[in-house]
Design a protein around this motif. Structure first.
Motif, short mmCIF file in Angstrom:
data_model
loop_
_atom_site.label_atom_id
_atom_site.label_comp_id
_atom_site.label_asym_id
_atom_site.label_seq_id
_atom_site.Cartn_x
_atom_site.Cartn_y
_atom_site.Cartn_z
N MET A 1 0.84 -1.20 0.00
CA MET A 1 0.00 0.00 0.00
C MET A 1 0.87 1.25 0.00
O MET A 1 1.89 1.29 0.66
N ILE A 2 0.42 2.26 -0.73
CA ILE A 2 1.09 3.55 -0.67
C ILE A 2 0.56 4.30 0.55
O ILE A 2 -0.51 3.99 1.09
N LEU A 3 1.30 5.32 0.97
CA LEU A 3 0.98 5.99 2.23
C LEU A 3 -0.40 6.63 2.22
O LEU A 3 -1.12 6.58 3.22
N SER A 4 -0.79 7.25 1.11
CA SER A 4 -2.10 7.89 1.06
C SER A 4 -3.23 6.88 1.27
O SER A 4 -4.24 7.19 1.90
N GLU A 5 -3.05 5.67 0.74
CA GLU A 5 -4.05 4.62 0.94
C GLU A 5 -4.09 4.17 2.40
O GLU A 5 -5.17 3.91 2.94
N VAL A 6 -2.90 4.10 3.02
CA VAL A 6 -2.82 3.72 4.43
C VAL A 6 -3.55 4.75 5.29
O VAL A 6 -4.32 4.39 6.19
N VAL A 7 -3.33 6.02 5.01
CA VAL A 7 -3.98 7.08 5.79
C VAL A 7 -5.48 7.05 5.60
O VAL A 7 -6.25 7.19 6.57
N TRP A 8 -5.92 6.85 4.36
CA TRP A 8 -7.37 6.77 4.10
C TRP A 8 -7.99 5.60 4.85
O TRP A 8 -9.02 5.76 5.52
N LEU A 9 -7.36 4.41 4.75
CA LEU A 9 -7.90 3.22 5.40
C LEU A 9 -7.88 3.37 6.91
O LEU A 9 -8.86 3.03 7.60
N THR A 10 -6.79 3.89 7.45
CA THR A 10 -6.69 4.10 8.90
C THR A 10 -7.77 5.07 9.38
O THR A 10 -8.40 4.85 10.43
N SER A 11 -8.01 6.12 8.61
CA SER A 11 -9.03 7.11 8.98
C SER A 11 -10.42 6.48 9.01
O SER A 11 -11.21 6.73 9.94
N VAL A 12 -10.73 5.67 8.01
CA VAL A 12 -12.03 4.99 7.98
C VAL A 12 -12.18 4.07 9.18
O VAL A 12 -13.22 4.05 9.86
N MET A 13 -11.14 3.28 9.46
CA MET A 13 -11.20 2.34 10.58
C MET A 13 -11.32 3.07 11.91
O MET A 13 -12.08 2.64 12.80
N VAL A 14 -10.59 4.17 12.08
CA VAL A 14 -10.69 4.94 13.32
C VAL A 14 -12.08 5.55 13.45
O VAL A 14 -12.65 5.59 14.55
N GLY A 15 -12.64 6.03 12.34
CA GLY A 15 -13.99 6.56 12.38
C GLY A 15 -14.98 5.53 12.89
O GLY A 15 -15.85 5.82 13.73
N LEU A 16 -14.86 4.30 12.40
CA LEU A 16 -15.74 3.22 12.85
C LEU A 16 -15.51 2.89 14.32
O LEU A 16 -16.45 2.70 15.09
N ALA A 17 -14.22 2.83 14.72
CA ALA A 17 -13.90 2.47 16.10
C ALA A 17 -14.38 3.53 17.09
O ALA A 17 -14.95 3.20 18.14
N VAL A 18 -14.17 4.80 16.78
CA VAL A 18 -14.59 5.87 17.68
C VAL A 18 -16.11 5.98 17.71
O VAL A 18 -16.70 6.28 18.76
N ALA A 19 -16.76 5.72 16.57
CA ALA A 19 -18.23 5.71 16.56
C ALA A 19 -18.75 4.62 17.48
O ALA A 19 -19.71 4.84 18.24
N GLN A 20 -18.11 3.45 17.45
CA GLN A 20 -18.51 2.36 18.33
C GLN A 20 -18.31 2.75 19.79
O GLN A 20 -19.17 2.50 20.65
#
Length: 226
Positions: A1-20
């Protein structure tokens, strides 16, 4: 993965985790009014809409909650949440790609250290080496352990073996950086460990938020192997 993809994926996952994490407060009338606004930046991060602004909002909101609760409300999981948000915030604020790399590499290294240090602290303690610490967890823990599982406290040899398995894996975790296959195996075992803790002790927040840091480690290991 390139860094921009990592940041996008991490952001989505964190959004889900913090929402939970946020939805868990719905049943608590005392604080739900305070934490519910976090859902807006969470939705923005999940949808990929102005993720940079959403990350900054969640990070600043996290600081407000640290002040309100006089420290992390949920201990280690809140600390990891703030660490990831801080690194994502630094990435979006970084003036050039080198500093962006540094921000996410720091997150990856902190993830590795979170396992190694945890294992080191356990292994220097006699009660962990003898399995007595796990006996106390099953015997006295206030976590939602079933009565059948509390019976494991009467099986010292099994708990001693489990203690050494956990300590051995944690202190050896930095070795996952040596090879991609070792990394994926290590992350699979670590994820299973967090899932077991979620099922046995109700530590579900640790499972979700630690997974959020895994993409950064996959990217980091790929970078250092080049």
């Amino acid at each position: 993965m390139i860094l921009s993809e990592v940041v996008w994926l991490t952001s989505v996952m964190v959004g889900l985790a913090v929402a939970q994490q946020t939805l868990e407060f719905l049943a608590d009338r005392r604080v739900r009014w305070l934490v519910m606004p976090r859902l807006l930046p969470c939705v923005m991060m999940i949808a990929g809409v102005y993720q940079d602004w959403a990350v900054w909002m969640l990070f600043l909101y996290g600081i407000v909650l640290l002040h309100r609760f006089d420290g992390p409300y949920n201990g280690g999981s809140d600390k990891m949440t703030m660490l990831i948000l801080a690194c994502l915030s630094a990435y979006h604020l970084a003036p050039d790609p080198r500093w962006q790399d540094t921000a996410m590499a720091y997150l990856a290294l902190q993830l590795v250290l979170s396992y190694f240090v945890s294992g080191y602290i356990k292994i220097i303690k006699g009660d962990w080496r003898r399995g007595e610490a796990l006996q106390d967890v099953f015997r006295f823990s206030a976590y939602p352990v079933s009565e059948n599982l509390r019976g494991w406290a009467t099986r010292p040899k099994l708990l001693c073996l489990m203690s050494w398995a956990v300590m051995g894996f944690e202190v050896a975790f930095p070795l996952v950086l040596l090879h991609p296959y070792a990394l994926y195996l290590g992350l699979l075992i670590a994820g299973a460990f967090h899932l077991a803790n979620a099922c046995l002790f109700g530590l579900n927040r640790f499972f979700w938020i630690w997974l959020c840091a895994y993409p950064s480690l996959i990217w980091f290991q790929d970078r250092i192997m080049v």
